[in-house]
Design a protein around this motif. Structure first.
Motif, PDB file in Angstrom:
ATOM      1  N   MET A  79       0.810  -1.223   0.000  1.00  0.00           N
ATOM      2  CA  MET A  79       0.000   0.000   0.000  1.00  0.00           C
ATOM      3  C   MET A  79       0.841   1.270   0.000  1.00  0.00           C
ATOM      4  O   MET A  79       0.295   2.363  -0.098  1.00  0.00           O
ATOM      5  N   ARG A  82       0.325   1.681  -3.879  1.00  0.00           N
ATOM      6  CA  ARG A  82      -1.063   1.780  -4.342  1.00  0.00           C
ATOM      7  C   ARG A  82      -2.021   1.582  -3.182  1.00  0.00           C
ATOM      8  O   ARG A  82      -1.943   0.579  -2.482  1.00  0.00           O
ATOM      9  N   VAL A  83      -2.936   2.501  -3.020  1.00  0.00           N
ATOM     10  CA  VAL A  83      -3.961   2.381  -1.988  1.00  0.00           C
ATOM     11  C   VAL A  83      -5.197   1.766  -2.646  1.00  0.00           C
ATOM     12  O   VAL A  83      -5.717   2.304  -3.620  1.00  0.00           O
ATOM     13  N   MET A 105      -4.364   0.680   9.646  1.00  0.00           N
ATOM     14  CA  MET A 105      -4.995   1.409   8.539  1.00  0.00           C
ATOM     15  C   MET A 105      -5.905   2.526   9.052  1.00  0.00           C
ATOM     16  O   MET A 105      -5.885   3.633   8.523  1.00  0.00           O
ATOM     17  N   ASP A 108      -3.992   5.594  10.062  1.00  0.00           N
ATOM     18  CA  ASP A 108      -3.198   6.246   9.024  1.00  0.00           C
ATOM     19  C   ASP A 108      -4.132   7.080   8.146  1.00  0.00           C
ATOM     20  O   ASP A 108      -5.047   6.548   7.529  1.00  0.00           O
ATOM     21  N   ARG A 110      -3.841   8.307   5.299  1.00  0.00           N
ATOM     22  CA  ARG A 110      -3.864   7.917   3.887  1.00  0.00           C
ATOM     23  C   ARG A 110      -4.711   6.667   3.639  1.00  0.00           C
ATOM     24  O   ARG A 110      -5.280   6.492   2.567  1.00  0.00           O
ATOM     25  N   LEU A 111      -4.803   5.782   4.642  1.00  0.00           N
ATOM     26  CA  LEU A 111      -5.500   4.498   4.480  1.00  0.00           C
ATOM     27  C   LEU A 111      -6.834   4.436   5.218  1.00  0.00           C
ATOM     28  O   LEU A 111      -7.589   3.487   5.048  1.00  0.00           O
ATOM     29  N   VAL A 114     -10.201   3.486   3.440  1.00  0.00           N
ATOM     30  CA  VAL A 114     -10.360   2.231   2.712  1.00  0.00           C
ATOM     31  C   VAL A 114     -11.309   1.319   3.493  1.00  0.00           C
ATOM     32  O   VAL A 114     -11.012   0.936   4.622  1.00  0.00           O
TER      33      VAL A 114
END
Length: 167
Positions: A79, A82-83, A105, A108, A110-111, A114
């Motif tokens: 990751m 690529r996420v 996750m 974070d 950024r994650l 998801v």
């Protein structure tokens, strides 16, 4: 390359120098953008190679792009580049289990966005509750039923179920 593959090498410096020599009032016509259909990326994280392959094939049959990882550490490493748009996650794995990965996750920025579907043989209420407390969106038992899995995948991705079917 040493293995015989051919690689294109672009020398950027002459292009930059040429651009710098162009008059400032020189207007470059905008390049028409081609709209490309973006296929959602689903990451499957499971230490069982069979589960990764079977689930990956199911998703690919429904025209989704698949990325796999064998455990939480492997997933985090993948990751960086690529996420994914969605994660299918097992609990019991070596090095970093599903709970630890989901917690990392959700912590974070950024994650965090998801969505996570846990797919596990641990179907007890305490396991399910722990997953939901971490922030997991869905929880399915193994073995999963393909229609149930795809219903959850489409729902979390915001996709009309008929739009990606390849029948």
């Amino acid at each position: 390359m040493g293995d015989g593959r051919v690689v294109v090498i672009l020398d950027v410096a002459p292009l930059v120098r040429r651009q710098a020599l162009l008059p400032r009032d020189h207007v470059v016509a905008p390049v028409a953008t081609v709209e490309t259909r973006r296929v959602p990326l689903v990451m499957v994280v499971d230490d069982s190679v069979t589960m990764r392959k079977v689930t990956g094939r199911v998703l690919e049959r429904h025209n989704l792009e698949v990325l796999t990882a064998k455990d939480g550490i492997d997933a985090l490493e993948r990751m960086v580049e690529r996420v994914p748009d969605l994660m299918l996650l097992d609990i019991e794995m070596p090095r970093m289990d599903g709970y630890e990965l989901a917690t990392a996750m959700k912590g974070d920025a950024r994650l965090r966005g998801v969505p996570i579907v846990m797919i596990t043989s641990r179907t007890g209420d305490k396991h399910r509750q722990r997953a939901f407390e971490i922030g997991v969106e869905r929880y399915l038992g193994k073995p999963y039923q393909e229609p149930e899995l795809m219903r959850n995948v489409y729902d979390l991705l915001g996709i009309d179920a008929g739009a990606t079917r390849n029948e």
